[in-house]
Design a protein around this motif. Structure first.
Motif, PDB file in Angstrom:
ATOM      1  N   LEU A   1      -4.794  -6.819  10.341  1.00 11.73           N
ATOM      2  CA  LEU A   1      -5.375  -5.505   9.748  1.00 11.73           C
ATOM      3  C   LEU A   1      -6.476  -5.884   9.042  1.00 11.73           C
ATOM      4  O   LEU A   1      -7.333  -5.076   9.077  1.00 11.73           O
ATOM      5  CB  LEU A   1      -4.065  -5.179   8.675  1.00 11.73           C
ATOM      6  N   ALA A   2      -6.834  -6.939   8.501  1.00 12.31           N
ATOM      7  CA  ALA A   2      -7.954  -7.193   7.896  1.00 12.31           C
ATOM      8  C   ALA A   2      -9.244  -7.112   8.873  1.00 12.31           C
ATOM      9  O   ALA A   2     -10.347  -6.913   8.415  1.00 12.31           O
ATOM     10  CB  ALA A   2      -7.994  -8.609   7.042  1.00 12.31           C
ATOM     11  N   TRP A   3      -9.055  -7.373  10.119  1.00 15.68           N
ATOM     12  CA  TRP A   3     -10.114  -7.458  11.011  1.00 15.68           C
ATOM     13  C   TRP A   3      -9.900  -6.225  12.088  1.00 15.68           C
ATOM     14  O   TRP A   3     -10.619  -6.197  13.013  1.00 15.68           O
ATOM     15  CB  TRP A   3      -9.979  -8.670  12.028  1.00 15.68           C
ATOM     16  N   ALA A   4      -9.139  -5.382  11.621  1.00 16.28           N
ATOM     17  CA  ALA A   4      -8.872  -4.012  12.659  1.00 16.28           C
ATOM     18  C   ALA A   4     -10.333  -3.335  12.389  1.00 16.28           C
ATOM     19  O   ALA A   4     -11.090  -3.013  11.591  1.00 16.28           O
ATOM     20  CB  ALA A   4      -7.804  -3.367  12.062  1.00 16.28           C
ATOM     21  N   PRO A   5     -10.757  -3.057  13.582  1.00 16.37           N
ATOM     22  CA  PRO A   5     -12.102  -2.372  13.762  1.00 16.37           C
ATOM     23  C   PRO A   5     -12.058  -0.776  13.865  1.00 16.37           C
ATOM     24  O   PRO A   5     -10.932   0.071  14.071  1.00 16.37           O
ATOM     25  CB  PRO A   5     -12.522  -2.817  15.398  1.00 16.37           C
ATOM     26  N   ASP A   6     -13.039  -0.286  13.255  1.00 12.78           N
ATOM     27  CA  ASP A   6     -13.323   1.277  13.618  1.00 12.78           C
ATOM     28  C   ASP A   6     -12.198   1.903  12.620  1.00 12.78           C
ATOM     29  O   ASP A   6     -11.772   2.868  13.454  1.00 12.78           O
ATOM     30  CB  ASP A   6     -13.391   1.748  15.044  1.00 12.78           C
ATOM     31  N   LEU A   7     -11.967   1.818  11.634  1.00  9.09           N
ATOM     32  CA  LEU A   7     -10.830   2.347  10.752  1.00  9.09           C
ATOM     33  C   LEU A   7     -11.520   3.651  10.011  1.00  9.09           C
ATOM     34  O   LEU A   7     -12.548   3.569   9.629  1.00  9.09           O
ATOM     35  CB  LEU A   7      -9.999   1.535   9.840  1.00  9.09           C
ATOM     36  N   GLY A   8     -10.670   4.683  10.278  1.00  7.16           N
ATOM     37  CA  GLY A   8     -11.309   5.930   9.421  1.00  7.16           C
ATOM     38  C   GLY A   8     -10.800   5.734   7.937  1.00  7.16           C
ATOM     39  O   GLY A   8     -10.292   4.749   7.305  1.00  7.16           O
ATOM     40  N   PRO A   9     -11.482   6.655   6.936  1.00  9.49           N
ATOM     41  CA  PRO A   9     -11.505   6.418   5.596  1.00  9.49           C
ATOM     42  C   PRO A   9      -9.755   6.190   5.161  1.00  9.49           C
ATOM     43  O   PRO A   9      -9.824   5.589   4.009  1.00  9.49           O
ATOM     44  CB  PRO A   9     -11.986   7.805   5.120  1.00  9.49           C
ATOM     45  N   ASP A  10      -8.926   6.931   5.398  1.00  9.19           N
ATOM     46  CA  ASP A  10      -7.690   6.832   5.031  1.00  9.19           C
ATOM     47  C   ASP A  10      -7.093   5.557   5.457  1.00  9.19           C
ATOM     48  O   ASP A  10      -6.412   4.911   4.584  1.00  9.19           O
ATOM     49  CB  ASP A  10      -6.743   7.847   5.488  1.00  9.19           C
ATOM     50  N   ALA A  11      -7.526   5.097   6.510  1.00 11.30           N
ATOM     51  CA  ALA A  11      -6.747   3.966   7.247  1.00 11.30           C
ATOM     52  C   ALA A  11      -7.584   2.829   6.291  1.00 11.30           C
ATOM     53  O   ALA A  11      -6.873   1.599   6.065  1.00 11.30           O
ATOM     54  CB  ALA A  11      -6.996   3.490   8.565  1.00 11.30           C
TER      55      ALA A  11
ATOM     56  N   ARG B   1      -8.393   2.631   3.182  1.00 16.17           N
ATOM     57  CA  ARG B   1      -8.010   2.630   2.020  1.00 16.17           C
ATOM     58  C   ARG B   1      -6.570   2.131   2.046  1.00 16.17           C
ATOM     59  O   ARG B   1      -5.983   1.139   1.219  1.00 16.17           O
ATOM     60  CB  ARG B   1      -7.988   4.121   1.269  1.00 16.17           C
ATOM     61  N   LEU B   2      -5.527   2.353   2.902  1.00 14.71           N
ATOM     62  CA  LEU B   2      -4.484   1.852   3.231  1.00 14.71           C
ATOM     63  C   LEU B   2      -4.663   0.250   3.418  1.00 14.71           C
ATOM     64  O   LEU B   2      -4.056  -0.622   2.798  1.00 14.71           O
ATOM     65  CB  LEU B   2      -3.924   2.309   4.494  1.00 14.71           C
ATOM     66  N   ARG B   3      -5.693  -0.174   4.222  1.00 15.28           N
ATOM     67  CA  ARG B   3      -5.819  -1.738   4.304  1.00 15.28           C
ATOM     68  C   ARG B   3      -6.318  -2.247   3.121  1.00 15.28           C
ATOM     69  O   ARG B   3      -5.828  -3.503   2.664  1.00 15.28           O
ATOM     70  CB  ARG B   3      -7.083  -1.819   5.210  1.00 15.28           C
ATOM     71  N   ASP B   4      -7.290  -1.857   2.419  1.00 14.85           N
ATOM     72  CA  ASP B   4      -7.431  -2.479   1.078  1.00 14.85           C
ATOM     73  C   ASP B   4      -6.543  -2.475   0.142  1.00 14.85           C
ATOM     74  O   ASP B   4      -6.343  -3.583  -0.304  1.00 14.85           O
ATOM     75  CB  ASP B   4      -8.620  -1.255   0.312  1.00 14.85           C
ATOM     76  N   ARG B   5      -5.529  -1.537   0.137  1.00 17.38           N
ATOM     77  CA  ARG B   5      -4.385  -1.599  -0.541  1.00 17.38           C
ATOM     78  C   ARG B   5      -3.386  -2.885  -0.191  1.00 17.38           C
ATOM     79  O   ARG B   5      -2.717  -3.263  -0.981  1.00 17.38           O
ATOM     80  CB  ARG B   5      -3.726  -0.116  -0.501  1.00 17.38           C
ATOM     81  N   LEU B   6      -3.222  -2.955   0.951  1.00 16.71           N
ATOM     82  CA  LEU B   6      -2.097  -3.728   1.510  1.00 16.71           C
ATOM     83  C   LEU B   6      -2.821  -5.190   1.633  1.00 16.71           C
ATOM     84  O   LEU B   6      -1.981  -6.177   1.042  1.00 16.71           O
ATOM     85  CB  LEU B   6      -1.795  -3.421   3.125  1.00 16.71           C
ATOM     86  N   LEU B   7      -4.076  -5.238   1.324  1.00 20.69           N
ATOM     87  CA  LEU B   7      -4.537  -6.522   1.445  1.00 20.69           C
ATOM     88  C   LEU B   7      -4.674  -7.087  -0.165  1.00 20.69           C
ATOM     89  O   LEU B   7      -4.690  -8.293  -0.494  1.00 20.69           O
ATOM     90  CB  LEU B   7      -6.210  -6.448   1.926  1.00 20.69           C
ATOM     91  N   LEU B   8      -4.544  -6.268  -1.049  1.00 18.03           N
ATOM     92  CA  LEU B   8      -4.279  -6.485  -2.393  1.00 18.03           C
ATOM     93  C   LEU B   8      -2.793  -6.500  -3.049  1.00 18.03           C
ATOM     94  O   LEU B   8      -2.659  -6.974  -4.004  1.00 18.03           O
ATOM     95  CB  LEU B   8      -4.988  -5.365  -3.300  1.00 18.03           C
ATOM     96  N   TRP B   9      -2.047  -6.396  -2.074  1.00 18.40           N
ATOM     97  CA  TRP B   9      -0.522  -6.313  -2.215  1.00 18.40           C
ATOM     98  C   TRP B   9      -0.144  -7.590  -2.459  1.00 18.40           C
ATOM     99  O   TRP B   9      -0.497  -8.605  -1.807  1.00 18.40           O
ATOM    100  CB  TRP B   9       0.116  -5.531  -1.183  1.00 18.40           C
TER     101      TRP B   9
END
Length: 938
Positions: A507-517, A519-527
C-alpha cells in the motif's frame, strides 16, 4: 522388624478425601465442580456423573456424533457428518481401542461411563434442549469416551488439506502444491508459554496459554478439580472423557499442550469394483482382492432414511467415493475413491492409558514417561514442576512412511506408499536458558520434521517479544520481568497483527492513488497494527484485506483454482470437506505468501492493492472493529440462535488474541480461545483460568454465562483450592445405587485393576506396577506368602489370616507407613513396604539422617533367581526408582535379618553399603544404606 511392631496410632490418611465407595461434590462461587472421592475409580465415576448433570445435552450430542446418528434429530444438515462417521468407522475403532486397554484403565473408563449413565436422566431433565429436539438420552457404552475423543480429533490433523493440494497441483502445477500452506480452515491451534523461575516474581515456573478451537456452546473444555488419596488435580477436562488430558495442575507438576500440526493421517486413491455376487474388491499391490463392505441406514429427521455403504480396504475405510461396476482407473480425477488411514484404526491404540498416569504424575519426569504412550492427537507439550524442572517435547504417534504421503493423495496399489513399522521419534528441546522461556504456537519449530503446514510464526514471535520486554518498557501495560501470574493476561490479549506488514508495504508503494485513497493510505500507515475492539483503523484494514483477497481470486493466475464451474471440487467431494476446498478463505489465510512470491508480477500486486484502496476509500464507512468482529458460536440445537452476550471483541487470526475471522468471507469469528489458563507452580491457588461461557451447560442456570464478560474482557478467575472456601452440594453421595458398579468391586478384589502409585518398565523383565494393598481383599494372598518357611524372616509365620488382615489394616491407617503389592505384568510378584524411620522403632536403633526412607521387600513364593534370572534385582530397580522419584528421599534404609545372607549379598550387589547390626525384640538385624549419590542421581 515386622509390621506388628508398629505401635503409634495415626489418624486415617484417607479422611478428607471422601467416602471410599462414593464421592463429594463441592462448587466454588462460579459453579466450577470440585470432586472428592476415596479412590480413583470412585472419582472417575463422580466425574462422569457430574458431566451428565452439568453437560447432559453436550454428552448426548457427542454420543450421537460418534455413532453417526445426529441427523435423526438435527435433520438433513447433519447428514454429511453422519455419513463420514459411519464410513470412517469411528464407533468400531473406539470399540477396538477399548478392547485393547489394560484391565485397570478399562475399569477406570468404565467407572466414568457408569457415572454418566447414573446421572443422564437427571441431567436431561434439567436441559431444555432434549424437549426442543424431542430426544431422550441414550445409554453410554464402555467405549463411548474413546469414541468422543476420536470424533473430536479426527479432523484435527487436517487431512482434507491434501485434497486441496491435489487440486492446486493439478491446476497450477506440482511445484505449486504448497503455495497456500498456512494454518488454514478447519485446523486448530493454540498458544502456550513457559517462564522458568528465574523469570517470575516467585522463583517458580509459570505456564500459561489458550487453546484455539471452534467456540461451542457449551464449551469444549470444562473447568474441574479431581481429588482422591492418589492425586489432586485442577484443569480443563473434555466433557465425555475421563481425566484431564491437555491442561492440568497436579500441585507438584503442571502441563499444557498445543497442536503440533503434525501429519499422521494418509489418504489413498483406491480402485474398487463390484463382484458378481454383490461383494466389493479393491486393487492392491498383488492385484484384486475382496474387502469388507456392508450397508448402514442413517435416519433423517423430516426426511427419508439414507443408506451408506461402508467399505474398508487394507489401507483403511473408504471415506470418499462409491464402488463402481467399471472402475474408472487410478488417474480419474472426476470420480475419486479415497480411503483414510489413521493410527488408532491401524494399531488399536488411542493412548488412553496415559490419562490416569497424567493425574498421578508428581514430577516432570513422571509426566514425560507417561507421554511416551500418547497417540492422538499429536501435541507439543510444556510442563514444569515445583523443583524447577521443565519439559518441552512432542507427544503422539506419527507413522513412518514416504514424505509424499504427507503431501498428497497417494495410489493405494503401489507398495511404495505403505506404512512401515514403528513411529517417527518425537522431538524435544530444552527451555532456552538465556531467556528463561519456551513458547509454542503451532509454528514451524519443534515439530517441523513431522508436518507440512504450520501456522505463520507471528504469534510465537510476538509472545517471545512480549516475554522479553525489559523492565520499564511499558509495552501496552506489561510490567516487564520478573513476571507474575496476574501479568499473563496482558499476553493472552495482545492484538498486534504482524501479518499486516506485507499488505501495508505494498500500500505504501501503490501508484496513482486518488485523494481519498491517499488519505486511507496515510491513515493505515500510521495505524499501530493492533486489532483493538475500539479501533476503526482495524476495520478499515480488514475491509482492504477482504477486497484484495477477492481481486486476487479473480486474477487470471489464480482462476484455475477459483473458477465457479468446478465439478471436481463441488460434486466429487462430500460437502463436509468444502471448508478445506474453498478457494477464497485459502487465499485470505495465505495472503502474505501470495503478495510476496512471484506467482503474480510485482506490478500486478501493486495494482490490486491500489484498486482495493480506491474501493474501500470510496465507501466512507467508519465503524470500530468490535462492532463487526463478533463471535458466532456453534450450538447443536434445532433452530437455536446464539445469544448476543458480549460487546465487540478484539483480535484476529494471526494475533496472540486469535479470534479468527475469515478474510474475504466474514469479520465474524467461530474460532478463538476456548479457554485461558495460568498455572503457577509456586502457589497453585494463584493460578487463573476462564472459559467463554460458564461452568454449567444448562441454559438459564446461574453459571451458564457468568464467565462470558471475564472472557470477553481478557480477565481471568482465580483457581480456588481451599476446600473451606467451597460449597458442598446435594450432588454429593456416599453410595450410587442407580446402576451397579462392577468395575469398582472388581478393582477392590483384583490387584491389576487398581490404580498404581508407580509404574516402570524394566528392560528384559516387564512392567512393574505398585498398587496399594487392600487389607481385606489381599489378606489371603499375603497370609499365604508370609507363613511360608522361606518367609520366616518376615516374622509372621504363626499368624492367622485374620491377624495378617488386622496388621495391614493398621498399616493402612498410618500416614508414615505404606504397603504395596508389586505386580509384574499384572501378576502379584512381591510385597513392598515403606516407612519413615523417625516414626518407626528402627529409628531408635541408629542415628536417623534427614532424607532417610525405609523399605521392606518380600518376594512372592515360587519366584526369585531360579524363576527368572535377576528377578529380585529387577524388582529392586523399580522400587528404588519409586523411592528416589521424590527428591526429598536422599537415602534408602533396609534392615534385613542379620542371618539372611542371601538378602545381604543382594543389597551389596545393587549398591547398598552395609552398616552395623542392631538388636530388635524379634531379631538381630543388619542395617544397609543406599544413597542417591551412589546411583549417580546427585
Amino acid at each position: 522388624m515386622t509390621t506388628a511392631d508398629i505401635d503409634s496410632e495415626r489418624p486415617n490418611g484417607r479422611s478428607g478425601h471422601g467416602p471410599a465407595g462414593g464421592f463429594e461434590v463441592f462448587r466454588d462461587d462460579r459453579g466450577i465442580p470440585h470432586l472428592r472421592a476415596g479412590s480413583a475409580l470412585a472419582l472417575a465415576r463422580a466425574q462422569g456423573h457430574n458431566a451428565a448433570l452439568d453437560r447432559a445435552w453436550q454428552l448426548e450430542t457427542e454420543r450421537h456424533r460418534v455413532l453417526g446418528t445426529t441427523a435423526a434429530y438435527l435433520g438433513a444438515e447433519a447428514l454429511d457428518w453422519d455419513r463420514f462417521a459411519r464410513r470412517a468407522r469411528l464407533a468400531d475403532t473406539a470399540r477396538r481401542c477399548y478392547e485393547r486397554l489394560a484391565p485397570e484403565t478399562a475399569a477406570w473408563v468404565g467407572a466414568y461411563v457408569d457415572g454418566v449413565n447414573a446421572g443422564l436422566a437427571e441431567g436431561a431433565a434439567r436441559a431444555p434442549e432434549f424437549a426442543a429436539a424431542g430426544l431422550a438420552p441414550g445409554r453410554w457404552e464402555r467405549w463411548t469416551p474413546l469414541g468422543v475423543w476420536l470424533s473430536t480429533h479426527i479432523l484435527f490433523a487436517g487431512f482434507p488439506t491434501k485434497l486441496w493440494r491435489e487440486e492446486v497441483a493439478r491446476r497450477l502445477g506440482d511445484d505449486r502444491a504448497t503455495l497456500f500452506a498456512t494454518d488454514g480452515p478447519g485446523t486448530s491451534g493454540s498458544n502456550g508459554w513457559l517462564l522458568t523461575g528465574a523469570r517470575t516474581t516467585t522463583g517458580a515456573p509459570v505456564i500459561a496459554g489458550d487453546p484455539h478451537r471452534f467456540i461451542e456452546d457449551p464449551g469444549v473444555y470444562q473447568q474441574i478439580r479431581l481429588a482422591c488419596p492418589e492425586f489432586d488435580v485442577v484443569g480443563l477436562a473434555v466433557p465425555g472423557v475421563p481425566g484431564i488430558a491437555h491442561f492440568g495442575h497436579a500441585g507438584g507438576v503442571a502441563w499444557a499442550i498445543t497442536n503440533a500440526m503434525a501429519d499422521y493421517q494418509d489418504l489413498y486413491r483406491e480402485q474398487l469394483r463390484r463382484t458378481a455376487d454383490g461383494g466389493v474388491e479393491a486393487l492392491g499391490p498383488d492385484g484384486w482382492y475382496a474387502v469388507h463392505a456392508h450397508t448402514e441406514t442413517v435416519e433423517v429427521a423430516g426426511g427419508e432414511p439414507q443408506t451408506v455403504e461402508v467399505v474398508e480396504t487394507d489401507r483403511g475405510p473408504v471415506i470418499i467415493g462409491d464402488v463402481h461396476d467399471d472402475p474408472p482407473g487410478d488417474e480419474a480425477p472426476d470420480a475419486p475413491v479415497i480411503s483414510l488411514r489413521y493410527p488408532p484404526r491401524v494399531t488399536g491404540e488411542l493412548g488412553f492409558h496415559v490419562l490416569p498416569a497424567l493425574l498421578r504424575a508428581r514430577t516432570v519426569a513422571d509426566l514425560d514417561t507417561a507421554l511416551d504412550g500418547w497417540v492422538e492427537p499429536v501435541n507439543v507439550v510444556l510442563a514444569a514442576d515445583t523443583t524447577g524442572a521443565t519439559l518441552h517435547r512432542v507427544a503422539g504417534h506419527v507413522p513412518v512412511r514416504p514424505h509424499e504421503n504427507r503431501l498428497r493423495v497417494v495410489p493405494a496399489h503401489d507398495p511404495a506408499y505403505a506404512w512401515r513399522e514403528g513411529a517417527e521419534p518425537t522431538p524435544r528441546t530444552e527451555v532456552d536458558e538465556a531467556t528463561g522461556t519456551a513458547v509454542m504456537a503451532n509454528e514451524r519449530g519443534l515439530a517441523a520434521p513431522l508436518g507440512i503446514e504450520f501456522a505463520p510464526p507471528h504469534r510465537a514471535r510476538r509472545i517471545r517479544e512480549l516475554l522479553g520486554t525489559p523492565p520499564g518498557a511499558g509495552a501496552r501495560g506489561l510490567t516487564g520481568p520478573p513476571w507474575s501470574s496476574a501479568d499473563m493476561a496482558a499476553v493472552h490479549t495482545d492484538t498486534r497483527l504482524a501479518s499486516s506488514r506485507q499488505l501495508l508495504s505494498l500500500l505504501a508503494w501503490a501508484p496513482d492513488l486518488g485523494p481519498d485513497a491517499e488519505r486511507l493510505r496515510d491513515r493505515l500507515l500510521l495505524w499501530d497494527r493492533h486489532m483493538d475492539a475500539d479501533s476503526a483503523d482495524a476495520t478499515l484494514y480488514s475491509r482492504l484485506r477482504a477486497d484484495v483477497v477477492h481481486r486476487l481470486a479473480a486474477h487470471p493466475a489464480l482462476r484455475p483454482v477459483t473458477g465457479d464451474a468446478d465439478p471436481w471440487r463441488s460434486a466429487a467431494y462430500p460437502p463436509l470437506f468444502r471448508p478445506w476446498l474453498a478457494a477464497v478463505p485459502r487465499i485470505g489465510y495465505a495472503l502474505e505468501t501470495l503478495l510476496t512470491v512471484g506467482l503474480l508480477p510485482y506490478e500486478d500486486r501493486l495494482a490490486i492493492v491500489a484498486a482495493s484502496a480506491e474501493a474501500v476509500a470510496a465507501t466512507q464507512a467508519e465503524s470500530p472493529w468490535g462492532q463487526v468482529h463478533r463471535v458466532s458460536p456453534w450450538q447443536a440445537l434445532p433452530g437455536a440462535t446464539p445469544e448476543e452476550v458480549w460487546p465487540g471483541l478484539a483480535g484476529d487470526h494471526d494475533c496472540v488474541l486469535s479470534t479468527s475471522s475469515v478474510p474475504g468471507i466474514t469479520d465474524l469469528f467461530a474460532r478463538g480461545p476456548a479457554a485461558r489458563y495460568v498455572w503457577d507452580l509456586a502457589r497453585r491457588e494463584d493460578s487463573l483460568w476462564v472459559v467463554p461461557f460458564g461452568a454449567s451447560g444448562v441454559p438459564g442456570s446461574a453459571h451458564h454465562r457468568d464467565q462470558s464478560e471475564l472472557w470477553a474482557s481478557g480477565r481471568l478467575a482465580p483457581v480456588t483450592t481451599d476446600w473451606n472456601l467451597l460449597h458442598r452440594t446435594e450432588e454429593s453421595t456416599t453410595t450410587m445405587t442407580t446402576t451397579p458398579e462392577p468395575t469398582a468391586s472388581a478393582a477392590s478384589v483384583v490387584p491389576a485393576l487398581r490404580p498404581a502409585v508407580h509404574e516402570q518398565k524394566v528392560e528384559g523383565f516387564g512392567v512393574v506396577r505398585l498398587v496399594p494393598v487392600d487389607p481385606t481383599a489381599d489378606a489371603g494372598l499375603l497370609h499365604d506368602w508370609v507363613t511360608e518357611e522361606r518367609a520366616r524372616f518376615w516374622g509372621m509365620a504363626d499368624h492367622t489370616r485374620e491377624q495378617v488382615q488386622e496388621i495391614y489394616e493398621f498399616v493402612d491407617s498410618l500416614p508414615t507407613h505404606h504397603a504395596y503389592l508389586a505386580l509384574r505384568d499384572g501378576v502379584p510378584a512381591a510385597l513392598f513396604q515403606t516407612y519413615e524411620p523417625d516414626a518407626d522403632p528402627v529409628g531408635e536403633c541408629y542415628d536417623v539422617q534427614p532424607g532417610d526412607f525405609g523399605i521392606h521387600l518380600l518376594i512372592a513364593p515360587a519366584e526369585g533367581e531360579g524363576a527368572v534370572k535377576g528377578y529380585t534385582d529387577a524388582l529392586l530397580t523399580a522400587f528404588i526408582g519409586y523411592v528416589f522419584r521424590d527428591p526429598a528421599h536422599l537415602r534408602v534404609v533396609v534392615e534385613p535379618d542379620a542371618r539372611n545372607e542371601k538378602a545381604l549379598a543382594r543389597m551389596v550387589r545393587v549398591g547398598f553399603e552395609l552398616g552395623p547390626e542392631i538388636e530388635k525384640p524379634e531379631k538381630t538385624a543388619r542395617l544397609a544404606f543406599l544413597t542417591r549419590a551412589a546411583l549417580g542421581l546427585v
